[in-house]
Each structure stands twice: as C-alpha cells, then as structure tokens.
Design a protein around this motif. Structure first.
Motif, short mmCIF file in Angstrom:
data_model
loop_
_atom_site.label_atom_id
_atom_site.label_comp_id
_atom_site.label_asym_id
_atom_site.label_seq_id
_atom_site.Cartn_x
_atom_site.Cartn_y
_atom_site.Cartn_z
N LYS A 1 -9.70 -2.67 11.08
CA LYS A 1 -10.30 -3.42 9.52
C LYS A 1 -10.59 -1.57 8.59
O LYS A 1 -11.58 -1.28 9.15
CB LYS A 1 -11.59 -4.38 10.09
CG LYS A 1 -12.06 -4.22 8.07
CD LYS A 1 -13.63 -5.42 8.14
CE LYS A 1 -13.55 -5.91 6.42
NZ LYS A 1 -14.80 -5.87 6.37
N ASP A 2 -9.86 -1.74 7.90
CA ASP A 2 -10.03 -0.20 6.77
C ASP A 2 -10.93 -1.31 5.98
O ASP A 2 -10.55 -2.35 4.80
CB ASP A 2 -8.62 0.24 6.84
CG ASP A 2 -9.43 1.61 5.98
OD1 ASP A 2 -9.79 1.81 4.70
OD2 ASP A 2 -8.05 2.84 6.16
N GLU A 3 -11.97 -0.10 5.08
CA GLU A 3 -13.01 -0.99 3.98
C GLU A 3 -12.81 0.30 2.26
O GLU A 3 -13.23 -0.17 1.39
CB GLU A 3 -14.80 -1.23 4.86
CG GLU A 3 -14.50 -1.50 5.24
CD GLU A 3 -15.87 -2.09 5.29
OE1 GLU A 3 -16.38 -1.34 4.96
OE2 GLU A 3 -16.49 -3.28 6.36
N TYR B 1 -5.72 -8.18 8.84
CA TYR B 1 -5.32 -9.18 6.92
C TYR B 1 -4.86 -8.55 6.30
O TYR B 1 -3.88 -7.08 6.79
CB TYR B 1 -6.70 -7.63 6.36
CG TYR B 1 -8.39 -8.16 7.14
CD1 TYR B 1 -8.63 -9.76 7.42
CD2 TYR B 1 -9.09 -7.37 7.60
CE1 TYR B 1 -9.74 -9.75 7.54
CE2 TYR B 1 -10.64 -7.86 8.45
CZ TYR B 1 -10.64 -9.23 8.10
OH TYR B 1 -11.95 -9.37 8.61
N ASP B 2 -4.27 -9.19 5.90
CA ASP B 2 -3.28 -8.75 4.50
C ASP B 2 -3.05 -8.97 3.33
O ASP B 2 -2.66 -8.95 2.62
CB ASP B 2 -2.45 -9.85 4.72
CG ASP B 2 -1.91 -10.93 5.04
OD1 ASP B 2 -2.86 -11.33 4.91
OD2 ASP B 2 -0.67 -12.14 4.60
N GLU B 3 -4.52 -9.77 2.66
CA GLU B 3 -4.86 -9.69 1.51
C GLU B 3 -6.11 -9.16 1.40
O GLU B 3 -7.90 -8.94 2.22
CB GLU B 3 -4.72 -11.16 1.45
CG GLU B 3 -3.81 -11.88 1.05
CD GLU B 3 -3.95 -13.40 0.76
OE1 GLU B 3 -4.55 -13.49 -0.34
OE2 GLU B 3 -3.30 -14.34 0.89
N ALA B 4 -6.56 -8.73 0.30
CA ALA B 4 -8.30 -8.13 0.30
C ALA B 4 -8.35 -7.89 -1.78
O ALA B 4 -7.40 -7.60 -2.36
CB ALA B 4 -7.91 -6.61 0.28
N GLU B 5 -9.77 -7.43 -2.18
CA GLU B 5 -10.30 -8.07 -3.53
C GLU B 5 -10.86 -6.22 -3.82
O GLU B 5 -11.17 -5.77 -2.90
CB GLU B 5 -10.72 -8.52 -4.28
CG GLU B 5 -9.77 -10.43 -3.96
CD GLU B 5 -10.97 -10.97 -3.97
OE1 GLU B 5 -12.75 -10.87 -4.31
OE2 GLU B 5 -10.81 -12.82 -4.26
N GLU C 1 1.32 -1.80 7.82
CA GLU C 1 2.05 -2.25 6.41
C GLU C 1 0.88 -3.10 5.51
O GLU C 1 1.59 -2.73 4.43
CB GLU C 1 3.66 -3.01 7.30
CG GLU C 1 4.42 -1.59 7.39
CD GLU C 1 4.88 -3.12 8.58
OE1 GLU C 1 5.21 -4.04 8.76
OE2 GLU C 1 6.00 -2.25 9.34
N SER C 2 0.55 -3.77 6.24
CA SER C 2 -0.62 -4.70 5.36
C SER C 2 -1.20 -3.94 4.29
O SER C 2 -1.45 -4.08 2.90
CB SER C 2 -1.22 -5.55 5.28
OG SER C 2 -0.32 -7.09 6.09
N TYR C 3 -1.82 -2.72 5.02
CA TYR C 3 -3.15 -1.85 3.86
C TYR C 3 -1.95 -1.14 3.62
O TYR C 3 -3.16 -1.02 2.29
CB TYR C 3 -3.68 -1.28 4.90
CG TYR C 3 -4.93 -2.16 5.75
CD1 TYR C 3 -6.33 -2.39 4.97
CD2 TYR C 3 -5.56 -2.63 7.02
CE1 TYR C 3 -6.92 -3.71 5.17
CE2 TYR C 3 -6.34 -2.67 7.61
CZ TYR C 3 -7.17 -3.44 6.91
OH TYR C 3 -8.08 -3.97 6.97
N HIS D 1 -8.24 4.74 4.53
CA HIS D 1 -8.37 6.44 5.21
C HIS D 1 -7.00 6.69 5.89
O HIS D 1 -6.28 6.49 5.24
CB HIS D 1 -8.96 5.89 6.99
CG HIS D 1 -10.72 5.17 6.36
ND1 HIS D 1 -10.82 4.10 6.07
CD2 HIS D 1 -11.93 6.35 6.34
CE1 HIS D 1 -12.73 4.67 5.96
NE2 HIS D 1 -13.48 5.38 5.74
N SER D 2 -6.97 7.68 6.26
CA SER D 2 -5.51 8.55 6.22
C SER D 2 -5.22 7.74 7.33
O SER D 2 -5.55 7.40 8.14
CB SER D 2 -6.45 9.61 6.97
OG SER D 2 -5.05 10.32 8.17
N ARG D 3 -3.60 7.50 7.12
CA ARG D 3 -3.12 6.32 7.31
C ARG D 3 -2.35 7.28 8.95
O ARG D 3 -1.95 6.70 10.18
CB ARG D 3 -1.76 6.06 6.63
CG ARG D 3 -0.67 5.29 7.14
CD ARG D 3 0.45 4.79 6.99
NE ARG D 3 1.08 3.25 6.74
CZ ARG D 3 1.58 3.36 7.44
NH1 ARG D 3 2.44 4.55 8.30
NH2 ARG D 3 2.41 2.68 7.95
#
Length: 348
Positions: free
Chosen positions: A85-87, A116-120, A173-175, A187-189
């Motif tokens: 989980k990347d916030e 996760y593949d969606e966020a706001e 890929e989602s992020y 954050h750093s990929r």
C-alpha cells in the motif's frame, strides 16, 4: 527470554465476534466500502466470512480485530491483504510480510494477496492518495478458487505465495496508472521493484526475506514498550513450530516464570479511556488463540506449562464501577471467553 513451542491444531471458541452483515457475491465492492468484516453469499450452497486489511501492516486499522470477527463463522474464512500500500510521497508505504501470512495459516484463515487499482487525491496533502480500492474482478476470481480448493488454509496460503511476484507487478503497474491519472508522486518505484524482484524469486525467497525482517522487527519490539502497553515483566521471543515443521516468530509483551508455569502476557493499555477499546481487546485475543493452543513449551531447555494472560490496563487504574453498561457487557463476555478457552484476564 527466548521460548519455543509447538502447535498441532487450533481449538478456540470466540464469544465477542460482532454480528456480520450478509452481502450477495455481486455486491462485493459495496461490502468492502461499508464493512470491515462480513458474510458473502456466493450461492445457495456456499457462504464465506470475509475480512480485509486496509494496509499490509498489522498496526494500522486493527486488522486482527477484523479477522477475529470472522472466526465464529463455521465455514471458510478469508482475509484480503494488499501486497503493498503506497499512500503517496507524503504518506506511508507498507509491504506484506511473511509472518502475517503465517499467523493467518495457523488460524485457518485463507489469505487473498490483493492489490489496489483505484484511488482519489487527498484533500489535505499534495502528494498523498486516499480511498484506495481493490481490483474487484481479481478478488471474485480468487474467492471462487478458494471455494473449489479442497485443502486447508495453510496449503492454500503456501500455494498462493507462489504468485506474489505477479501480484506485486500488477500492484506497481496499478500505482503507475494512479500516479499518472491523478498527477500525484508516489514513493520510489526503484525501491519497490527491488522488493518485488525478491518476491519474483519465488516462495522461498519471499519467506526468507520476510522472516529476516520479521525477526529483526521482533527483536526491536522486544526492546521497546508501546504506548498501548503498560507492562512490568520481561518481553520474550516465542518461536512456534507447526505440525509440518514450519517455524513462526512472535513476541509476547511480558513473560513471567513461576515454578513450572510460564505466563505469556499480552498487554493492552489505554491512556484516555476507562477500558482499552474493543478493537484493542480483539487484537489481544488473537494472541490468546495462539497462546492457549501451545504445546511442548520450553525455555533454556526446560519444559514449562504455558498460561495465557490478557492484561488490560488504564492510566489511573481500571475501576469497573466507572465503566459504561456496554463496557461491562464486553468485560462479562471477555471473562466468559477466558473461562471457555482457558486463559486469564488481568485488569489494572
């Protein structure tokens, strides 16, 4: 102090599980947005109890309490955990650890490693995302696979770990898509890819990587006292071996030896309330499930009789007369659960 023990199976009757709402299989997305734990009605013959973790880290959003609430269900129990989980740059990033999967295996809970593949975008921070949502099609596919899976949760979880590399790639890929779509830096990929590449080497590498990190975290935890603990004894590391010879590493907040008895104490403390929260109590009860099923407990080569203890403390002494009616009801149920499952409750 270092302890060793074995677990051949789990026998435990939870009594404080909340009543779980029932959702139809096609309403899985709705269930995930409205409940931390729930019953999913797959078809006329099949129902499963589902919990989900907001983050892979167990110190966020009380995931143990969410899992605990499903343990009273008689059918298959599933928990959904994000592999990462990347916030966003202004938030945290957590990765799944092997010891988390291990604990779920010991409890007989099927793990779905998800992404996760969606966020706001966050309204408070420029480089932070919020309201992250899982890929629902993937979850439905995995739930169906678990329904048709004939072996127990331990074997499912071990087999499922083989896919962590692919799941990790999908997560990254989602992020990437989320970051590009929202224009928010994460954050750093590069460092994430390094972690995922370790997972790509397969299950054993994942186990070894996570076990090393878990042992380091375990030893750090032994040297620190958390604000939700009010403890007087010595912390201990406990290494548990299951019936297949797998080793799992945990810490006990406090340990006391009296004669041939070893007291394994899990502490929950509140500075502001008259009783630790129900979520904290359930978090502690997950350790009671483990500790009440230990066999062949040893310290320094000596055999001991394990006694599991849940210790609840508040800042200025716990006064039962000052508790609300709902808190008194919780304590009554907790004492019943302790009696049925053979552990002790200490209030201070």
């Amino acid at each position: 102090m270092d302890l060793s023990a074995k677990i051949k199976g789990i026998k435990y009757k939870p009594l404080i599980c909340r009543d779980l709402d029932l959702f139809e299989f096609n309403d899985l997305a709705k269930a995930l947005t409205s409940c931390a734990s729930f019953i999913l009605n797959i078809n006329k013959e099949n129902k499963v109890a589902v919990s989900w973790w907001v983050s892979a880290k167990r110190t966020r959003s009380y995931p143990y309490a969410r899992v605990y609430d499903t343990l009273g269900f008689s059918g298959k129990k599933i928990t959904i955990i994000p592999i990462v989980k990347d916030e966003g740059k202004d938030g945290d990033r957590d990765f799944l650890q092997w010891d988390t999967v291990s604990l779920m295996s010991l409890l007989g809970v099927y793990v779905i490693i998800a992404y996760y593949d969606e966020a706001e975008p966050s309204k408070r921070y420029g480089n932070k995302i919020t309201n992250q949502r899982f890929n629902i099609s993937y979850l439905k596919e995995q739930i169906k696979n678990i329904l048709s899976y004939q072996s127990d949760a331990l074997h499912w979880n071990l087999a499922h770990i083989d896919n962590v590399g692919k799941i990790g790639q999908k997560a990254l890929e989602s992020y990437d898509r989320i970051s590009k779509k929202l224009g928010i830096a994460l954050h750093s990929r590069q460092s994430a890819v390094k972690r995922i590449n370790n997972l790509l080497k397969g299950k054993e590498e994942f186990i070894n990587l996570s076990r090393t990190l878990a042992e380091k975290a375990q030893r750090r935890e032994r040297l620190t006292v958390q604000p939700k603990e009010n403890l007087s004894g010595t912390k201990a590391i406990i290494t548990i071996q299951n019936y297949l010879g797998g080793f799992y590493y945990f810490t006990t907040d406090e340990v006391e030896i009296k004669g041939k008895d070893v007291y394994l104490i899990e502490g929950k403390h509140s500075k502001t309330n008259s009783l630790p929260s129900l979520e904290d109590i359930k978090d502690g009860l997950l350790k009671m499930i483990l500790f009440t099923n230990l066999e062949d407990v040893k310290a320094d080569g000596e055999n001991y009789n394990p006694i599991a203890v849940l210790k609840l403390t508040v800042e200025n002494h716990l006064n039962e007369e000052q508790l609300s009616s709902s808190q008194k009801k919780i304590l009554k149920l907790l004492r019943e659960e302790a009696k049925v499952n053979n552990f002790q409750v200490i209030l201070r």
